[in-house]
Design a protein around this motif. Structure first.
Motif, PDB file in Angstrom:
ATOM      1  N   LEU A 101      41.236  46.554 -26.209  1.00  0.00           N
ATOM      2  CA  LEU A 101      41.789  46.211 -27.517  1.00  0.00           C
ATOM      3  C   LEU A 101      42.730  47.286 -28.048  1.00  0.00           C
ATOM      4  N   LYS A 102      42.642  48.494 -27.498  1.00  0.00           N
ATOM      5  CA  LYS A 102      43.505  49.580 -27.965  1.00  0.00           C
ATOM      6  C   LYS A 102      44.889  49.532 -27.347  1.00  0.00           C
ATOM      7  N   PHE A 103      45.083  48.680 -26.360  1.00  0.00           N
ATOM      8  CA  PHE A 103      46.308  48.744 -25.581  1.00  0.00           C
ATOM      9  C   PHE A 103      47.213  47.559 -25.854  1.00  0.00           C
ATOM     10  N   SER A 104      48.424  47.847 -26.232  1.00  0.00           N
ATOM     11  CA  SER A 104      49.444  46.818 -26.313  1.00  0.00           C
ATOM     12  C   SER A 104      50.222  46.835 -24.999  1.00  0.00           C
ATOM     13  N   THR A 105      51.150  45.928 -24.859  1.00  0.00           N
ATOM     14  CA  THR A 105      51.883  45.775 -23.604  1.00  0.00           C
ATOM     15  C   THR A 105      52.518  47.091 -23.179  1.00  0.00           C
ATOM     16  N   GLY A 106      52.191  47.501 -21.969  1.00  0.00           N
ATOM     17  CA  GLY A 106      52.822  48.675 -21.400  1.00  0.00           C
ATOM     18  C   GLY A 106      52.184  49.995 -21.744  1.00  0.00           C
ATOM     19  N   THR A 107      51.235  50.020 -22.677  1.00  0.00           N
ATOM     20  CA  THR A 107      50.679  51.307 -23.111  1.00  0.00           C
ATOM     21  C   THR A 107      49.537  51.780 -22.217  1.00  0.00           C
ATOM     22  N   TYR A 108      49.143  50.975 -21.214  1.00  0.00           N
ATOM     23  CA  TYR A 108      48.074  51.372 -20.314  1.00  0.00           C
ATOM     24  C   TYR A 108      48.435  52.652 -19.550  1.00  0.00           C
ATOM     25  N   SER A 109      49.732  52.965 -19.464  1.00  0.00           N
ATOM     26  CA  SER A 109      50.166  54.149 -18.715  1.00  0.00           C
ATOM     27  C   SER A 109      50.224  55.405 -19.583  1.00  0.00           C
ATOM     28  N   ASN A 110      49.879  55.284 -20.833  1.00  0.00           N
ATOM     29  CA  ASN A 110      49.928  56.413 -21.764  1.00  0.00           C
ATOM     30  C   ASN A 110      48.556  57.089 -21.789  1.00  0.00           C
ATOM     31  N   TRP A 111      48.447  58.280 -21.202  1.00  0.00           N
ATOM     32  CA  TRP A 111      47.145  58.920 -21.094  1.00  0.00           C
ATOM     33  C   TRP A 111      46.541  59.215 -22.458  1.00  0.00           C
ATOM     34  N   ALA A 112      47.368  59.406 -23.473  1.00  0.00           N
ATOM     35  CA  ALA A 112      46.863  59.757 -24.799  1.00  0.00           C
ATOM     36  C   ALA A 112      46.111  58.599 -25.459  1.00  0.00           C
ATOM     37  N   LYS A 113      46.251  57.386 -24.923  1.00  0.00           N
ATOM     38  CA  LYS A 113      45.558  56.239 -25.503  1.00  0.00           C
ATOM     39  C   LYS A 113      44.093  56.169 -25.089  1.00  0.00           C
ATOM     40  N   TYR A 114      43.726  56.899 -24.052  1.00  0.00           N
ATOM     41  CA  TYR A 114      42.368  56.817 -23.520  1.00  0.00           C
ATOM     42  C   TYR A 114      41.488  57.888 -24.178  1.00  0.00           C
ATOM     43  N   ASP A 115      40.326  57.499 -24.626  1.00  0.00           N
ATOM     44  CA  ASP A 115      39.409  58.453 -25.242  1.00  0.00           C
ATOM     45  C   ASP A 115      38.406  59.057 -24.263  1.00  0.00           C
ATOM     46  N   TYR A 116      38.125  58.354 -23.184  1.00  0.00           N
ATOM     47  CA  TYR A 116      37.056  58.786 -22.293  1.00  0.00           C
ATOM     48  C   TYR A 116      37.638  59.209 -20.944  1.00  0.00           C
ATOM     49  N   TRP A 117      37.211  60.380 -20.482  1.00  0.00           N
ATOM     50  CA  TRP A 117      37.776  60.971 -19.268  1.00  0.00           C
ATOM     51  C   TRP A 117      36.690  61.511 -18.351  1.00  0.00           C
ATOM     52  N   GLY A 118      36.929  61.371 -17.057  1.00  0.00           N
ATOM     53  CA  GLY A 118      36.089  62.024 -16.072  1.00  0.00           C
ATOM     54  C   GLY A 118      36.538  63.461 -15.879  1.00  0.00           C
ATOM     55  N   GLN A 119      35.816  64.177 -15.036  1.00  0.00           N
ATOM     56  CA  GLN A 119      36.050  65.609 -14.901  1.00  0.00           C
ATOM     57  C   GLN A 119      37.177  65.954 -13.935  1.00  0.00           C
ATOM     58  N   GLY A 120      37.676  64.994 -13.199  1.00  0.00           N
ATOM     59  CA  GLY A 120      38.754  65.270 -12.252  1.00  0.00           C
ATOM     60  C   GLY A 120      38.226  65.559 -10.871  1.00  0.00           C
ATOM     61  N   THR A 121      38.955  65.092  -9.887  1.00  0.00           N
ATOM     62  CA  THR A 121      38.603  65.361  -8.496  1.00  0.00           C
ATOM     63  C   THR A 121      39.888  65.714  -7.750  1.00  0.00           C
ATOM     64  N   LEU A 122      39.838  66.784  -6.965  1.00  0.00           N
ATOM     65  CA  LEU A 122      41.032  67.309  -6.319  1.00  0.00           C
ATOM     66  C   LEU A 122      41.328  66.577  -5.016  1.00  0.00           C
ATOM     67  N   VAL A 123      42.568  66.139  -4.905  1.00  0.00           N
ATOM     68  CA  VAL A 123      43.070  65.538  -3.674  1.00  0.00           C
ATOM     69  C   VAL A 123      44.171  66.441  -3.130  1.00  0.00           C
ATOM     70  N   THR A 124      43.998  66.883  -1.898  1.00  0.00           N
ATOM     71  CA  THR A 124      44.987  67.736  -1.260  1.00  0.00           C
ATOM     72  C   THR A 124      45.459  67.058   0.016  1.00  0.00           C
ATOM     73  N   VAL A 125      46.770  66.844   0.111  1.00  0.00           N
ATOM     74  CA  VAL A 125      47.343  66.195   1.287  1.00  0.00           C
ATOM     75  C   VAL A 125      48.197  67.221   2.026  1.00  0.00           C
ATOM     76  N   SER A 126      47.812  67.519   3.234  1.00  0.00           N
ATOM     77  CA  SER A 126      48.552  68.509   4.018  1.00  0.00           C
ATOM     78  C   SER A 126      49.624  67.835   4.867  1.00  0.00           C
ATOM     79  N   SER A 127      50.705  68.548   5.084  1.00  0.00           N
ATOM     80  CA  SER A 127      51.817  67.980   5.862  1.00  0.00           C
ATOM     81  C   SER A 127      51.671  68.278   7.343  1.00  0.00           C
TER      82      SER A 127
END
Length: 127
Positions: A101-127
């Motif tokens: 309900l907080k999201f209007s068209t196109g705003t799903y890509s705006n990180w500031a609209k989200y209140d709840y966050w996970g702690q992050g997980t690191l992805v490393t891709v080697s060449s």
């Protein structure tokens, strides 16, 4: 409300990883919009993908055709399947959630609209 992200790691270019984000402490409405964002060192946080409760999906152009977001509503879990990984995909990946309900068209890509966050997980891709 808690979001627990997991699944990151080190992979060679061209490889695959699957990230998971388990949500708890809220109702289905709390997680009706779920997203993945990433942040590389020295760069701003950027949108990767988002999925609605009804499973409608959105992707950043940079990952279209390589990444797939999905969700298991019974388990309150969102997944990000990442294939054909590139070194430029290296970043800390964060899952985020909030009521659709907080999201209007196109705003799903705006990180500031989200209140709840996970702690992050690191992805490393080697060449």
């Amino acid at each position: 409300v808690q979001l627990q992200a997991s699944g990151g790691g080190l992979v060679q270019a061209g490889g695959s990883l699957r990230l998971s984000c388990a949500a708890s402490g809220g109702t289905y409405s709390t997680y009706s919009m779920m997203g993945w964002f990433r942040q590389a060192p020295g760069k701003e946080r950027e949108f990767v993908a988002a999925i609605m409760w009804s499973s409608g999906t959105y992707y950043a152009d940079s990952v279209k055709g390589r990444f797939t977001i999905s969700r298991d509503n019974a388990r309150n879990t969102v997944y990000l399947q990442m294939n054909s990984l590139k070194p430029e995909d290296t970043a800390v990946y964060y899952c985020a959630g909030d009521s659709i309900l907080k999201f209007s068209t196109g705003t799903y890509s705006n990180w500031a609209k989200y209140d709840y966050w996970g702690q992050g997980t690191l992805v490393t891709v080697s060449s």
